[in-house]
Scaffold this motif. Structure first.
Motif, PDB file in Angstrom:
ATOM      1  N   LEU A  57       0.829  -1.200   0.000  1.00 14.93           N
ATOM      2  CA  LEU A  57       0.000   0.000   0.000  1.00 14.93           C
ATOM      3  C   LEU A  57       0.865   1.251   0.000  1.00 14.93           C
ATOM      4  O   LEU A  57       0.638   2.172  -0.788  1.00 14.93           O
ATOM      5  N   VAL A  58       1.878   1.254   0.900  1.00 17.09           N
ATOM      6  CA  VAL A  58       2.778   2.403   0.946  1.00 17.09           C
ATOM      7  C   VAL A  58       3.452   2.600  -0.406  1.00 17.09           C
ATOM      8  O   VAL A  58       3.486   3.696  -0.962  1.00 17.09           O
ATOM      9  N   MET A  59       3.949   1.483  -0.965  1.00 18.77           N
ATOM     10  CA  MET A  59       4.607   1.552  -2.260  1.00 18.77           C
ATOM     11  C   MET A  59       3.625   2.035  -3.327  1.00 18.77           C
ATOM     12  O   MET A  59       3.964   2.836  -4.183  1.00 18.77           O
ATOM     13  N   GLY A  60       2.378   1.523  -3.229  1.00 18.04           N
ATOM     14  CA  GLY A  60       1.358   1.907  -4.191  1.00 18.04           C
ATOM     15  C   GLY A  60       1.111   3.413  -4.168  1.00 18.04           C
ATOM     16  O   GLY A  60       1.088   4.066  -5.215  1.00 18.04           O
ATOM     17  N   PHE A  61       0.984   3.960  -2.954  1.00 18.28           N
ATOM     18  CA  PHE A  61       0.767   5.404  -2.840  1.00 18.28           C
ATOM     19  C   PHE A  61       1.947   6.175  -3.400  1.00 18.28           C
ATOM     20  O   PHE A  61       1.778   7.164  -4.120  1.00 18.28           O
ATOM     21  N   LEU A  62       3.149   5.671  -3.089  1.00 17.47           N
ATOM     22  CA  LEU A  62       4.350   6.338  -3.579  1.00 17.47           C
ATOM     23  C   LEU A  62       4.361   6.355  -5.105  1.00 17.47           C
ATOM     24  O   LEU A  62       4.633   7.379  -5.735  1.00 17.47           O
ATOM     25  N   ILE A  63       4.020   5.192  -5.678  1.00 18.87           N
ATOM     26  CA  ILE A  63       4.029   5.089  -7.132  1.00 18.87           C
ATOM     27  C   ILE A  63       2.996   6.030  -7.734  1.00 18.87           C
ATOM     28  O   ILE A  63       3.269   6.745  -8.702  1.00 18.87           O
ATOM     29  N   TYR A  91       1.898   8.725  -6.424  1.00 17.14           N
ATOM     30  CA  TYR A  91       2.410  10.089  -6.243  1.00 17.14           C
ATOM     31  C   TYR A  91       3.425  10.429  -7.328  1.00 17.14           C
ATOM     32  O   TYR A  91       3.356  11.483  -7.969  1.00 17.14           O
ATOM     33  N   ILE A  92       4.342   9.479  -7.555  1.00 16.90           N
ATOM     34  CA  ILE A  92       5.381   9.717  -8.563  1.00 16.90           C
ATOM     35  C   ILE A  92       4.758   9.881  -9.946  1.00 16.90           C
ATOM     36  O   ILE A  92       5.115  10.774 -10.718  1.00 16.90           O
ATOM     37  N   MET A  93       3.752   9.037 -10.234  1.00 18.71           N
ATOM     38  CA  MET A  93       3.142   9.099 -11.552  1.00 18.71           C
ATOM     39  C   MET A  93       2.374  10.421 -11.731  1.00 18.71           C
ATOM     40  O   MET A  93       2.420  11.031 -12.798  1.00 18.71           O
ATOM     41  N   ALA A  94       1.700  10.839 -10.648  1.00 17.61           N
ATOM     42  CA  ALA A  94       0.967  12.100 -10.730  1.00 17.61           C
ATOM     43  C   ALA A  94       1.940  13.258 -10.969  1.00 17.61           C
ATOM     44  O   ALA A  94       1.697  14.138 -11.808  1.00 17.61           O
ATOM     45  N   THR A  95       3.059  13.221 -10.233  1.00 15.82           N
ATOM     46  CA  THR A  95       4.074  14.258 -10.426  1.00 15.82           C
ATOM     47  C   THR A  95       4.584  14.248 -11.860  1.00 15.82           C
ATOM     48  O   THR A  95       4.736  15.290 -12.499  1.00 15.82           O
ATOM     49  N   ALA A  96       4.844  13.023 -12.361  1.00 19.47           N
ATOM     50  CA  ALA A  96       5.366  12.894 -13.722  1.00 19.47           C
ATOM     51  C   ALA A  96       4.387  13.493 -14.721  1.00 19.47           C
ATOM     52  O   ALA A  96       4.771  14.238 -15.633  1.00 19.47           O
ATOM     53  N   LEU A  97       3.084  13.204 -14.528  1.00 17.52           N
ATOM     54  CA  LEU A  97       2.071  13.747 -15.436  1.00 17.52           C
ATOM     55  C   LEU A  97       2.044  15.272 -15.368  1.00 17.52           C
ATOM     56  O   LEU A  97       1.960  15.954 -16.393  1.00 17.52           O
ATOM     57  N   LEU A  98       2.139  15.771 -14.135  1.00 17.79           N
ATOM     58  CA  LEU A  98       2.103  17.217 -13.943  1.00 17.79           C
ATOM     59  C   LEU A  98       3.274  17.877 -14.665  1.00 17.79           C
ATOM     60  O   LEU A  98       3.107  18.863 -15.387  1.00 17.79           O
ATOM     61  N   VAL A  99       4.454  17.280 -14.471  1.00 18.75           N
ATOM     62  CA  VAL A  99       5.639  17.787 -15.162  1.00 18.75           C
ATOM     63  C   VAL A  99       5.433  17.689 -16.669  1.00 18.75           C
ATOM     64  O   VAL A  99       5.729  18.618 -17.418  1.00 18.75           O
ATOM     65  N   GLY A 100       4.887  16.544 -17.103  1.00 19.42           N
ATOM     66  CA  GLY A 100       4.688  16.323 -18.522  1.00 19.42           C
ATOM     67  C   GLY A 100       3.838  17.405 -19.168  1.00 19.42           C
ATOM     68  O   GLY A 100       4.203  17.969 -20.200  1.00 19.42           O
ATOM     69  N   PHE A 101       2.712  17.735 -18.527  1.00 19.44           N
ATOM     70  CA  PHE A 101       1.810  18.702 -19.140  1.00 19.44           C
ATOM     71  C   PHE A 101       2.337  20.133 -19.086  1.00 19.44           C
ATOM     72  O   PHE A 101       1.865  20.998 -19.812  1.00 19.44           O
TER      73      PHE A 101
END
Lengths: 230, 492
Positions: B27-33, B35-45
């Motif tokens: 679960l912790v890893m899932g949240f981290l992932i 979070y990372i993916m959301a950040t990546a998308l934000l950076v991407g856009f």
């Protein structure tokens, strides 16, 4: 069925298998015996292509096991618990094995029916995973899953170890009846009575070498007992 | 067949003992992932805006093209640290009527299901679909994505391959790091610029898109090399590296330490002779350089020790914490034997604490050159050391009694190359944060220095009372002993 030539395996300078020439014909029942470290299990693993040979090769039906995988189609084996998948229930495991053999659900049920006596009500419908069974019961699961595959060549490592006396007797009877149908059987055992009872040919190992290769007769058991008594 | 393998992996995850704990980590890893993916998308856009913001006088496309190889170089290093090799226990399948190729396919395809393979698309796809599409055609944009895919696959399989051949070959590992260091240094000195090379390559895709097809060649090559390596090493003993001649080297506590010393010596043998604990302990050596990141002159001068104390605690105590959280699990295989042998639980725990105290002190000594940066650092280390040998190690041991999952040191770990992964470090974080929290509390009440003195004093008092502390530990352990031994008897 099995041809072994100039087979050799060495671990850190110590030879654990050195077989010049060994032929096993279809339909033979071979008992492999020898004290601990004689190389029985290593040989079985090499026949099953689980250990790479340093020299020489194992041929099953004239094809090298390391190069051709056809042997998997007619060979079944059970050496130890590592062959089982601990996190499955016995039913799931049998189902998995059956699916590899292309057996139908019906065939699987019929096949398992044969082993009711061996299972003795302790294996199926227990709601346990394989890893939670005792060694003896794990042994039963492994042996029966090998039998179930209706192989031409069956390899079992110490099949009688950890089994209760009733099951030992039932298993012996079953193996003998299979031999009547032409199965080639290769087993190892520390129990000289069992081996001489089931097998027609006894191969005695010492330090990786074959030191006796006997066709069974009424003197075999005595001869073996004399060898091990030393 | 592949489907069955994946199903079995799925079952093995859900049915593993200690599922609750694993689930927590997942679960912790899932949240981290997430979070990372959301950040990546934000950076991407917002990549175009970010580039204009940071490099206002350069062409957006030149910067973007120059960025790509940098990203993948970084990605490569990250993967090398974090990406785990597929750990399907293949032993139960080898003797069955399953062609080797199927097992190989699984070993090859499994690592594609990794978040590392998604992130670059999150970051770069929005830019390609908006900006690149704006100045060129669909085919070019598609080729850009294709090149990206090839780079992802290249990194994926190269890292797997290197990790596979480097396992157990320390020299390969060290020379690899050395080469990477040299490459970074040359870049730093301006001998060459990765951004220039990157810009050159991707600009050519912009002008003649079909060039991207050339990217497939190295990918196919590494895929083949990887597959060949696996095909020829699909023998478990070659993968586990067992049966090599053994090294009997070890370090022992002097006889005057009695039974606890013997037990601690036993544990040292365990660490030296098994891959997983060895990797866990040796990785913590890397953290001794953390000080260079955290120790800033400005904060030292202002006596703002919070972050600095975190670094000190982390460097002094991380080995105790990361290794210690599975303190009994390491011995899971022989735990029944240990528990039935002739020794008292007190001695058992004294042995554990002796070991942990020894390496806490050892690390404090190793870290003392930081004192040249600023003598205040020595006070931080001294406090961390006293806290850890008095309190920290005991807390770790206490929490270890909740852990009834054994760790497979060698057996069953064929195809299991991982030593310590991100999850084990994350689990250790709360234990490390505890003294830091205490520091903040005390310094809020009084002053930073007093807070340090209090922590050191508490550690010292606890050390004096260690006899009682061990009694508390043994009681806590006894309470859960049956659960622990039961858990260890299960095969994981």
């Amino acid at each position: 069925m099995i041809q072994i030539q100039q087979l050799r395996k060495t671990y850190t300078g110590k030879t654990v298998i050195q077989i010049e020439d060994l032929q096993i014909n279809a339909g033979e029942t071979i008992g492999v015996i020898g004290n601990n470290g004689a190389g029985k299990t290593t040989l079985f693993r090499m026949i099953l292509d689980l250990i790479r040979a340093d020299q020489g090769q194992v041929l099953l039906k004239e094809k090298s096991v390391a190069e051709d995988q056809e042997w998997k189609n007619y060979t079944a084996s059970y050496l130890d618990e590592g062959f089982l998948i601990g996190y499955l229930s016995p039913e799931e495991y049998f189902d998995f094995i059956a699916s590899l053999q292309g057996m139908s659900k019906k065939q699987l049920t019929d096949s398992l029916q044969q082993y009711t006596e061996i299972f003795n009500g302790e294996i199926l419908d227990t709601g346990k995973f394989i890893r939670d069974f005792s060694k003896g019961n794990q042994n039963k699961i492994g042996i029966c899953s090998a039998l179930m595959q209706k192989p031409e060549l069956l390899i079992l490592d110490e099949p009688f170890a950890n089994l209760d006396p009733s099951t030992q007797i039932r298993l012996k009877a079953h193996l003998k009846s299979l031999n009547a149908t032409g199965l080639t059987l290769l087993i190892s055992s520390h129990d000289l009575n069992h081996v001489t009872d089931v097998c027609d040919r006894i191969i005695l190992f010492e330090k990786g070498r074959i030191i006796r290769d006997l066709q069974k007769d009424e003197h075999t058991l005595r001869e073996l007992e004399n060898y091990f008594a030393l | 067949m592949l489907f069955i393998f994946i199903r079995h992996q799925w079952l093995s995850f859900w049915r593993s003992k200690g599922k609750g704990r694993d689930l927590g980590i997942q679960l912790v890893m899932g949240f981290l992932i997430l979070y990372i993916m959301a950040t990546a998308l934000l950076v991407g856009f917002n990549l175009d805006k970010l580039i204009i913001e940071f490099f206002p006088d350069k062409s957006v496309f030149a910067v973007f093209n120059g960025l790509l190889l940098y990203y993948f170089a970084l990605d490569f290093l990250m993967r090398f640290q974090l990406q785990e090799l597929p750990a399907l226990a293949i032993v139960p399948y080898l003797h069955l009527r399953i062609p080797k190729e199927k097992i190989l396919d699984f070993l090859q395809l499994r690592p594609l299901f990794s978040v590392f393979n998604l992130i670059p698309f999150f970051i770069f796809t929005p830019f390609i679909l908006s900006e690149i599409l704006l100045i060129s055609d669909t085919f070019t944009a598609a080729m850009y994505l294709f090149a990206l895919l090839c780079l992802v696959l290249w990194n994926n399989y190269t890292v797997l391959y290197l990790k596979r051949i480097a396992t157990g070959h320390l020299w390969l590992m060290i020379s690899g790091f050395f080469l990477a260091g040299v490459a970074a240094l040359l870049e730093y000195l301006g001998i060459y610029h990765l951004s220039g090379i990157s810009d050159f390559i991707f600009s050519s895709i912009l002008s003649s898109p079909w060039i991207a097809f050339l990217f497939t060649l190295p990918v196919l090559l590494i895929f083949r090399i990887n597959g060949n390596y696996l095909r020829h090493h699909l023998y478990t003993e070659e993968i586990t590296g067992k049966r090599k001649s053994v090294n009997l080297f070890s370090l022992n506590f002097p006889a005057s330490f009695g039974l606890p010393g013997k037990l601690a010596s036993l544990e040292i043998k365990l660490i030296l002779r098994n891959k997983r604990p060895r990797a866990t302990v040796s990785k913590s050596l890397i953290f001794i350089f953390y000080g260079f990141v955290f120790y800033k002159q400005k904060e030292l001068d202002a006596n703002q020790f919070g972050l600095l104390f975190f670094a000190a605690i982390f460097m002094v105590g991380n080995i105790s914490t990361i290794y210690g959280q599975f303190m009994f699990g390491w011995q899971g295989e022989e735990f029944d034997g240990l528990m039935t042998s002739k020794m008292t639980l007190k001695d058992f725990f004294r042995g554990k604490l002796l070991l942990m105290t020894t390496w806490t002190v050892l690390f404090t000594l190793i870290l003392s050159p930081y004192g040249f940066l600023n003598p205040k650092i020595l006070l931080l280390h001294f406090t961390a050391c006293l806290y850890y040998i008095g309190i920290g190690n005991v807390v770790v041991l206490y929490f270890a009694t909740f852990n009834s999952k054994k760790i497979e040191l060698g057996k069953g770990a064929s195809m299991n190359w991982q030593g310590v992964s991100a999850s084990t470090i994350i689990l250790a974080l709360p234990l490390i944060m505890m003294p830091v929290g205490l520091y903040y509390l005390f310094s809020w009440i009084s002053t930073p220095y007093v807070a340090l003195y209090i922590l050191a004093g508490l550690g010292f008092v606890a050390l004096l009372l260690q006899g009682h502390v061990i009694n508390i530990l043994t009681r806590a352990f006894k309470y859960r002993k049956y659960k622990i031994t039961e858990g260890f008897r299960q095969n994981s």
